[in-house]
Design a protein around this motif. Sequence first.
Motif, PDB file in Angstrom:
ATOM      1  N   ALA A 266       0.819  -1.202   0.000  1.00  0.00           N
ATOM      2  CA  ALA A 266       0.000   0.000   0.000  1.00  0.00           C
ATOM      3  C   ALA A 266       0.858   1.259   0.000  1.00  0.00           C
ATOM      4  O   ALA A 266       0.386   2.333  -0.348  1.00  0.00           O
ATOM      5  CB  ALA A 266      -0.915  -0.007   1.220  1.00  0.00           C
ATOM      6  N   ARG A 267       2.121   1.129   0.404  1.00  0.00           N
ATOM      7  CA  ARG A 267       2.975   2.325   0.507  1.00  0.00           C
ATOM      8  C   ARG A 267       4.134   2.275  -0.461  1.00  0.00           C
ATOM      9  O   ARG A 267       5.131   2.971  -0.278  1.00  0.00           O
ATOM     10  CB  ARG A 267       3.497   2.434   1.947  1.00  0.00           C
ATOM     11  N   GLY A 268       4.062   1.446  -1.449  1.00  0.00           N
ATOM     12  CA  GLY A 268       5.094   1.388  -2.463  1.00  0.00           C
ATOM     13  C   GLY A 268       6.402   0.831  -1.962  1.00  0.00           C
ATOM     14  O   GLY A 268       7.471   1.198  -2.459  1.00  0.00           O
ATOM     15  N   MET A 269       6.352   0.063  -0.962  1.00  0.00           N
ATOM     16  CA  MET A 269       7.574  -0.548  -0.462  1.00  0.00           C
ATOM     17  C   MET A 269       7.682  -1.955  -1.015  1.00  0.00           C
ATOM     18  O   MET A 269       6.692  -2.597  -1.355  1.00  0.00           O
ATOM     19  CB  MET A 269       7.547  -0.623   1.059  1.00  0.00           C
ATOM     20  N   HIS A 270       8.898  -2.396  -1.086  1.00  0.00           N
ATOM     21  CA  HIS A 270       9.119  -3.794  -1.481  1.00  0.00           C
ATOM     22  C   HIS A 270       9.243  -4.613  -0.221  1.00  0.00           C
ATOM     23  O   HIS A 270       9.903  -4.199   0.727  1.00  0.00           O
ATOM     24  CB  HIS A 270      10.403  -3.956  -2.283  1.00  0.00           C
ATOM     25  N   TYR A 271       8.636  -5.767  -0.257  1.00  0.00           N
ATOM     26  CA  TYR A 271       8.738  -6.647   0.910  1.00  0.00           C
ATOM     27  C   TYR A 271       9.356  -7.946   0.468  1.00  0.00           C
ATOM     28  O   TYR A 271       8.855  -8.621  -0.432  1.00  0.00           O
ATOM     29  CB  TYR A 271       7.339  -6.892   1.494  1.00  0.00           C
ATOM     30  N   VAL A 272      10.479  -8.256   1.061  1.00  0.00           N
ATOM     31  CA  VAL A 272      11.175  -9.482   0.684  1.00  0.00           C
ATOM     32  C   VAL A 272      11.325 -10.345   1.936  1.00  0.00           C
ATOM     33  O   VAL A 272      12.105 -10.015   2.839  1.00  0.00           O
ATOM     34  CB  VAL A 272      12.571  -9.170   0.108  1.00  0.00           C
ATOM     35  N   PRO A 273      10.577 -11.410   2.038  1.00  0.00           N
ATOM     36  CA  PRO A 273      10.774 -12.302   3.185  1.00  0.00           C
ATOM     37  C   PRO A 273      11.979 -13.208   2.955  1.00  0.00           C
ATOM     38  O   PRO A 273      12.150 -13.751   1.857  1.00  0.00           O
ATOM     39  CB  PRO A 273       9.477 -13.116   3.215  1.00  0.00           C
ATOM     40  N   ILE A 274      12.815 -13.294   3.968  1.00  0.00           N
ATOM     41  CA  ILE A 274      14.037 -14.078   3.831  1.00  0.00           C
ATOM     42  C   ILE A 274      14.153 -14.994   5.041  1.00  0.00           C
ATOM     43  O   ILE A 274      13.941 -14.573   6.174  1.00  0.00           O
ATOM     44  CB  ILE A 274      15.269 -13.153   3.769  1.00  0.00           C
ATOM     45  N   VAL A 275      14.479 -16.234   4.751  1.00  0.00           N
ATOM     46  CA  VAL A 275      14.790 -17.172   5.833  1.00  0.00           C
ATOM     47  C   VAL A 275      16.283 -17.392   5.798  1.00  0.00           C
ATOM     48  O   VAL A 275      16.879 -17.544   4.722  1.00  0.00           O
ATOM     49  CB  VAL A 275      14.041 -18.497   5.644  1.00  0.00           C
ATOM     50  N   THR A 276      16.897 -17.385   6.964  1.00  0.00           N
ATOM     51  CA  THR A 276      18.356 -17.448   6.976  1.00  0.00           C
ATOM     52  C   THR A 276      18.886 -18.790   6.534  1.00  0.00           C
ATOM     53  O   THR A 276      20.071 -18.952   6.320  1.00  0.00           O
ATOM     54  CB  THR A 276      18.896 -17.154   8.384  1.00  0.00           C
ATOM     55  N   SER A 277      17.987 -19.758   6.420  1.00  0.00           N
ATOM     56  CA  SER A 277      18.467 -21.037   5.888  1.00  0.00           C
ATOM     57  C   SER A 277      18.677 -20.950   4.375  1.00  0.00           C
ATOM     58  O   SER A 277      19.243 -21.862   3.778  1.00  0.00           O
ATOM     59  CB  SER A 277      17.448 -22.135   6.216  1.00  0.00           C
ATOM     60  N   LEU A 278      18.227 -19.864   3.786  1.00  0.00           N
ATOM     61  CA  LEU A 278      18.418 -19.691   2.329  1.00  0.00           C
ATOM     62  C   LEU A 278      19.909 -19.450   2.061  1.00  0.00           C
ATOM     63  O   LEU A 278      20.512 -18.551   2.646  1.00  0.00           O
ATOM     64  CB  LEU A 278      17.598 -18.479   1.877  1.00  0.00           C
ATOM     65  N   PRO A 279      20.527 -20.229   1.196  1.00  0.00           N
ATOM     66  CA  PRO A 279      21.965 -20.016   0.910  1.00  0.00           C
ATOM     67  C   PRO A 279      22.194 -18.605   0.365  1.00  0.00           C
ATOM     68  O   PRO A 279      21.363 -18.048  -0.344  1.00  0.00           O
ATOM     69  CB  PRO A 279      22.262 -21.086  -0.130  1.00  0.00           C
ATOM     70  N   PHE A 280      23.319 -18.095   0.736  1.00  0.00           N
ATOM     71  CA  PHE A 280      23.581 -16.694   0.444  1.00  0.00           C
ATOM     72  C   PHE A 280      23.652 -16.416  -1.055  1.00  0.00           C
ATOM     73  O   PHE A 280      23.126 -15.411  -1.538  1.00  0.00           O
ATOM     74  CB  PHE A 280      24.895 -16.295   1.127  1.00  0.00           C
ATOM     75  N   ASP A 281      24.292 -17.331  -1.788  1.00  0.00           N
ATOM     76  CA  ASP A 281      24.361 -17.185  -3.246  1.00  0.00           C
ATOM     77  C   ASP A 281      22.966 -17.070  -3.826  1.00  0.00           C
ATOM     78  O   ASP A 281      22.682 -16.208  -4.653  1.00  0.00           O
ATOM     79  CB  ASP A 281      25.040 -18.418  -3.864  1.00  0.00           C
ATOM     80  N   GLU A 282      22.162 -17.961  -3.343  1.00  0.00           N
ATOM     81  CA  GLU A 282      20.803 -18.001  -3.886  1.00  0.00           C
ATOM     82  C   GLU A 282      20.066 -16.716  -3.564  1.00  0.00           C
ATOM     83  O   GLU A 282      19.272 -16.221  -4.355  1.00  0.00           O
ATOM     84  CB  GLU A 282      20.071 -19.204  -3.277  1.00  0.00           C
TER      85      GLU A 282
END
Lengths: 295, 681
Positions: A266-282
């Motif tokens: 609603a406010r033009g922000m990007h929302y990126v959910p991240i789980v720390t188990s996600l490999p950094f490269d990915e």
Amino acid sequence: MNSTPLFDETFLRKLERLAIMSRRAMSGQLQGERRSTKRGQSVEFADFRPYSIGDDFRRIDWNAYARLERLFIKLFIEEEDLSVHLLIDTSKSMDWGDPNKLWYARRAAGALGYIALAGLDRVTVSDLGGSIGNGSYFPPHRGKTAAFDLFSFLQNISSGGHTDLAPRLRAYSARAMLPGPLLLFSDLMDDGWSDGLRSLARRRYEITILHILSPDEIDPTLSGDLKLIDTETSAAVEITADFDLLARYKTGLAEWQEEIRRFCGARGMHYVPIVTSLPFDELLFAWLRRYMVLK
Amino acid sequence: MNFLAPAAFVFSLLIPVVIAMYLLKLRRSEQVVSSVYLWRRMVRDVEANAPWQRLRRNLLLLLQLLFLAAVILALARPYSWVEGASGESIILVLDNSASMNAVDVTPNRLEAAKTRARQLISSLPDDATITVILAGENASVLASSSQDRRLALQAIDSIQASAGSSDMTTALQLASAIAARQTDVEVIILSDGRTTLPDRISIKARIRYLPFGLSGDNQAISLLNVGPAPGSGSLTAFTQVSNYAESSAQRRLEIYVDGFLVNAFDLEIPATEQVAVLVEDLPPQTRLVEARLTQPGCSQPCIADALPLDDRAWAVYRSGEPVRLALVTDGNLFLEVALSLLPNVDLTAFSPTEYETHYPANHHIDSLQTDSFDLIVFDYYIPPGIWSTAVLENGEGVEQSPGLTEKPLSDLPPGNLLFIAPPHSTSIFTVSGALDGPLPRAVDMEDPLLAHVNLSGVSVLTAARISLPDWARVVIAGDSAGASIPLLFAGEVDSRRIAVLSFDLHHSDLPLQIAFPVLLSNLTGWLAPGKGADLSTYVSPGMPVSLTLPLGVESAVVTRPDGSRVHLTLEEDRMIFAETQQLGVYQVSWGEREHIDFAVNLFSPQESDIKPVDNLPVFGIDSGESEGHTWLARREWWRPLVFLALAIMLIEWLVYHRATLSQLNSQASGLLIALFPRNRS
């Protein structure tokens, strides 16, 4: 704090291929590689306008004068630098999880900061730990030479105890006037997250929320009658972790993430959910590109 | 509420332990998490359900405490005092006498006693042994020292009402014998107290008496008799009505003759008094007189008093056929007059010559069917056919003739025989001379042949010396000079009755004594009983009936008042019938149309006086416990408590696993949907 280097050389070289996306043109301060709202000197033609006294006659389009016998000034798109704001929530709750959320956030900030530096943008880093004015601040730097300063700064920030997100963000938006991409690394586990984001939204930032959660927050492995102690506030919640409750926790988490996403949308922000188990490269080469943070 | 094992309450210390464990369980293990932000958000949702959640937790604790409390209570073996039996062994003595038929308690006293007995059995401890003794006409043990309640209950169910008396003495002796073998015995007498009791009996047990019955309001026909009116051909019925109630009663007495109402009397019977009613001029061919006691102005059926059993009585008049009697004599006025004066006797006198003409010795058997006599009196005469060959003219004979033992009776005339002063020996006795001046002496004063006979003052001049045959008993002995000979002996040979008077009536002053007609009446009564004459006038319920039937009858059928028939095989013409429990008229029939009736009546003041006895005066009870205490029995409650504990445990388990169960349920339904997707559409 963590003394291991954030990145190695090859990884940094790979990072140079990336750039932080900016969806709008913003005026910067110095010549850079970003399209600015200003007209200036670059190779990219923008427009003509009639000559007026005082204009640099080097920019008069003589071909047009030959044809039309009127003086026109050729306007070119000014390319300027961008101020990239990296905000890291260093509250105690961020220093949690395996992989550690704060460490993950520092690495991500380092990577994105390096990308920005490599793209001749100005990079400023603030940590949102502790009380107002207490957090450390990495003043705007330009150029890849500043990368090592950036990295050492990131390596030295540590979790700062209890953090009230809303006043810190309000203070930052009041202080940092330069528009530009703002990336907030936080788990948003604070009652004031919506107030804080709302105060950021009033500035002309291009805000991206990198919502970092650890795997055990996504899928808690608790059982039995427990008294949960908040590592940050030492507040306690008594639960009986049974099947039913954990299922409801997951539902509640999903609802919360959805709420944040709608709030940001609603406010033009990007929302990126991240789980720390996600490999950094990915994260860098796939995840953030998918969420149009990097290109 | 009392407790057999109060020590078990020590376990109640476990209750605080459970609470403590529950509290310990509630002190949750601490777990540090990054942030409780999300948990708090969620618990905020949960807070809406918090009261229920708390209740659910407390419900578990509550259930656990309830379970523990139930188990501890059960261990403490609580009991309450209930009215009932408490011994390890119980001996139930049930009275089923006639008075227990009284309907002053519904449905009647016996049923109430049976119901009570069942209650007592069901309230017994599990390991109690049960004995059921029926104190009826004959006391009997129906269930002996059995732990099988079903058996005992069956025994109780099998008890039926009777019209007899109750033999409480024997029943208590049986109980005493059984109690001696057991410990902690309780004898419970269920009766109305209208029973014969031993003066003293030692029973090693507690004795309780449960009286049944409320009122003594009863009127009874206590006597009914029918006989010929003296000096006229008609009959007279004598009825006695007794009032056993405490107040006077208005009753109507109805007299039925052969089923027809002939007379009715409205009687006012004072309390505890009797009223006699004489009904005269009944027709001489009357067979059966029935008396009924009813309520005036009450149409039948009408129950007038508490015991209907004794409101009816029957009397059978049996003198329709005269006894046929033959007298063979050279002339004996005393005998002829005395015999002819006997009531209901058809006397035929013969001289010996006439007798021998009519009944040649070798035609005895043939004449049996057509022209026989019930009794033949031989006065100073022996028919030639039964002369003993060994008789000498001078009267001194050999002991016995050789052929006597082989066929002793084949040559005797048919019927019963009375020999008076036999001149010779016969095949059944031996005359061996004479004895002068024997002094008559009664051998047994109780002998029915000597009833009302006074022998004092009777002298005998001379009597035949007859040694006593083995079939006979001496009725009158004669003592003279140290010797003793039988003057009158009687007995039965091959089911015929024979009496021998060994002296000539002319040589004695007996015919001049009052004893003579009485003795003659007794003798003919015994020798020629007529049909059913040997029946008792009053047959009480349960009393065996003995009846001599004519020669040659081998079987008879007894029809009881309810129509049931009993087939009897006779032994030596004698019928003995003991199944006389029912009141009413019984018919004994044999042959084609021959029959004899007799009536069984409850002429028993003991049974008719139904006023219940509150305290049974039995002495010699070993136990000294007071009555009030012994009425109580313990009823233990641990069994329902254990079931309660089990139920609580089950509920607790269900409550504890409720969430999981519902989860499993939803998973199962999800699995079903996944397996059978068509079901969704």
